[in-house]
Each structure stands twice: as C-alpha cells, then as structure tokens.
Write a protein that holds these residues in place. Structure first.
Motif, mmCIF file in Angstrom:
data_model
loop_
_atom_site.group_PDB
_atom_site.id
_atom_site.type_symbol
_atom_site.label_atom_id
_atom_site.label_comp_id
_atom_site.label_asym_id
_atom_site.label_seq_id
_atom_site.Cartn_x
_atom_site.Cartn_y
_atom_site.Cartn_z
ATOM 1 N N ASN A 1 0.855 -1.190 0.000
ATOM 2 C CA ASN A 1 0.000 0.000 0.000
ATOM 3 C C ASN A 1 0.892 1.240 0.000
ATOM 4 N N LYS A 2 0.284 2.416 0.046
ATOM 5 C CA LYS A 2 1.085 3.638 -0.061
ATOM 6 C C LYS A 2 1.962 3.865 1.168
ATOM 7 N N GLU B 1 0.673 -5.929 0.687
ATOM 8 C CA GLU B 1 -0.716 -6.332 0.463
ATOM 9 C C GLU B 1 -0.797 -7.646 -0.314
ATOM 10 N N ARG C 1 8.208 9.198 -4.661
ATOM 11 C CA ARG C 1 7.216 8.500 -5.486
ATOM 12 C C ARG C 1 7.694 8.375 -6.928
ATOM 13 N N PHE D 1 -0.701 5.298 -9.325
ATOM 14 C CA PHE D 1 -1.541 6.440 -8.959
ATOM 15 C C PHE D 1 -2.965 6.231 -9.454
ATOM 16 N N ASP D 2 -3.935 6.836 -8.743
ATOM 17 C CA ASP D 2 -5.328 6.742 -9.184
ATOM 18 C C ASP D 2 -5.628 7.812 -10.224
ATOM 19 N N ASN E 1 -6.994 10.545 -9.996
ATOM 20 C CA ASN E 1 -6.778 11.915 -9.501
ATOM 21 C C ASN E 1 -5.316 12.217 -9.219
ATOM 22 N N GLU F 1 -3.439 10.582 -7.125
ATOM 23 C CA GLU F 1 -3.087 10.256 -5.745
ATOM 24 C C GLU F 1 -2.411 8.880 -5.699
ATOM 25 N N LEU F 2 -1.354 8.773 -4.895
ATOM 26 C CA LEU F 2 -0.633 7.509 -4.763
ATOM 27 C C LEU F 2 -1.535 6.455 -4.144
ATOM 28 N N GLU F 3 -1.581 5.277 -4.771
ATOM 29 C CA GLU F 3 -2.385 4.171 -4.240
ATOM 30 C C GLU F 3 -1.511 3.081 -3.643
ATOM 31 N N ARG F 4 -0.460 2.683 -4.375
ATOM 32 C CA ARG F 4 0.386 1.580 -3.906
ATOM 33 C C ARG F 4 1.682 1.550 -4.708
#
Length: 309
Positions: A172-173, A178, A224, A251-252, A254, A256-259
């Motif tokens: 995960n971020k 996971e 990142r 990144f998603d 938007n 944003e960092l996801e994983r």
C-alpha cells in the motif's frame, strides 16, 4: 382509495357519524398522499438509478440517476416495457425469468444495454411489493463497469504474477505488503500469510545489506519515483541472496498515490560470478611483473608492473 387513488377529496361538513368518518378518512388520505410525495421525492433524489415496474411490466417511475445511467429521458421511457432496460435474467415480466424469488431481494451483477448501444456492468437489486391486489417491482441499479474491469485486470495480472519465476510484491502507499506471488515465497521462504502487513525491507534486509542502497531506495519511495537497483537480502533462514529490484508507484485517476509494485529477480549467481571475476583480476593485477628475456629465453630483468595511478 382502496384502488390507490388518493387524489379524491372526502371532506364533509355533516355533523353526524358519517361525516366524522369521512373527515377521518380524508385526513388519512391526506397523510398517505404526503407519504407518497416524500417517498417519490426521496427516490427521485437517490444516487442509485431507480426504476418502478407495474404488474404489466410497464415502467412507471424513472429517476434522474436512471436517466444518467441508461441515457433515456423520463418521457421517453415511462410507459414502455421493462425489457427496454432490464436483461432477461432479472426482468420480472420476462417469460424466461421463471423463478422470481431468485431475483427479488438479491443483488445481481448484470450487463445492460444503454441508449447509445454501449454495454455497461451494473449491480441491480429488485424489490417486490404487493398492494391492492397488484404486484409491483422496483429496481435499484448502479454502474460498476470500472470496478468489474479493474477486477478482471487484477485477475489477469494475478495469473501472470503467479506464473512468473520472478518475485512480485505489492504494497500500500505506506509500504506495507498487500500481496506477494508464489515467486516471492520461493525466493524468500516467507509465505503470503507471514508477509502481509510488513515492510519488505524490515522482513528481508540484514547485516550486510548496503546502507547506501537502502537510503537510495527510501529516497525514491519518498519522492514517489520509479527506480531500479540491486540489493543484498536475506531469506527466512538467514541465507543471503542478491536481487535486481524494480519498483513503480501506482496512482489513481486523480493522481493520488495508491500503492507500489515491485518486481524482483534473483541475480545471486551472476553477482557472485562478477565478484569472483573482480577478485581474480585484482589478484592478477597485484601479481603482474615484467620479464625481460634474451633470444635464448634467459631472464635479463625482472620487475613488478607499474600501473598509472
């Protein structure tokens, strides 16, 4: 009123028992009408698409979210057969829907066709109400196309990850594991259960893991940024091994960092061969000398080889 018509006015000015009863019925009618309005407005404002269907399988209600999902306007669809919207598998009025009990009260993932001709995956649940001798249905639907596609992609990626000899780690971020594939377990000796929720570095780095390499990895992760490096790790029995390490942030939509996804290959044999070759060259370098011979192979002069600094 018994037939569901609550628009009639029952107000009566008579001062007898009949008048009192009619006035009481009118109050009840008015309250039922208010409840209907509140319920209708609630369904209209629902974020789920809501479609009501009568006993003749005709569409009687179609809210704004349903307009957005199917692409039809209310005036285009109200009064039409529900088969325009619902696939046979969950259409209560379709002759192929033989067991309505399997449809009502359950959520179903089904594909629907919208006005543009596009196919969407939706989650639809159906409710059934019996009133005034009629059976009415209401469908609640939402678009899950992105979720279904993501799930299918993950299945494919998992299949690829399971079949590769390389180690695959997804964190995960926060950097906590996971997912690990079988290649990771073969390489490290740690099972999936033993690895979940741990940081790869805490699990695998050891006494002779290079601190500068660890610092470079942490810097890249904090920024990142994707990167490649080589590092010495230790398996669950304490045996050292070398890996090549590629880590990419995910990144998603938007930004944003996801994983993070890490692909690791065992390069121990290559690394050991490289180190051994370097030692040999170093040893040869240290032992080189210059011999000066005459034509009869007699040594005239012997001196160490001087290399430039």
């Amino acid at each position: 009123m018994a037939k569901g018509n609550y628009d009639i006015d029952l107000t009566n000015t008579a001062m007898d028992e009949t008048g009192d009863m009619l006035n009481a019925l009118d109050i009840m009618r008015s309250k039922i009408q208010e409840v209907q309005i509140v319920l209708r407005e609630t369904l209209e404002q629902s974020i789920d698409a809501v479609v009501s269907i009568d006993e003749e399988n005709k569409i009687t209600f179609f809210n704004t979210a349903a307009e957005n999902l199917w692409g039809f306007k209310k005036e285009e669809i109200v009064g039409e057969n529900a088969s325009v919207l619902l696939p046979d598998a969950i259409n209560p009025g379709d002759k192929n829907t033989t067991d309505i009990d399997k449809v009502v009260g359950r959520a179903h993932e089904v594909q629907i066709s919208i006005k543009s001709g596009e196919q969407l995956w939706t989650k639809i649940s159906m409710s059934q109400v019996k009133a005034s001798g009629k059976t009415l249905y209401t469908a609640f639907a939402n678009d899950i196309t992105d979720a279904v596609n993501a799930r299918e992609q993950f299945k494919i990626l998992s299949l690829v990850a399971d079949e590769t000899d390389n180690s695959v780690v997804i964190t995960n971020k926060q950097g906590l594991i996971e997912y690990v594939n079988p290649g990771f377990s073969r390489l490290t000796g740690y099972s999936s259960e033993e690895s979940m929720g741990k940081k790869p570095g805490h699990l695998l780095q050891g006494e002779h893991t290079d601190a500068d390499t660890v610092a470079r990895i942490r810097e890249k992760l904090s920024k990142r940024e994707p990167f490649y490096d080589e590092i010495l790790n230790y398996d669950n029995e304490g045996k050292p091994y070398w890996i090549s390490l590629a880590i990419n942030p995910v990144f998603d939509a938007n930004g944003e960092l996801e994983r993070f996804i890490s692909i690791q290959a065992n390069i121990t044999e290559t690394k050991e061969t490289s180190v051994e070759s370097a030692y040999r060259l170093s040893a040869i370098d240290r032992s080189n000398t210059i011999l000066e011979l005459d034509l009869d192979a007699n040594i005239l002069r012997k001196a160490p080889l001087q290399r430039p600094v």
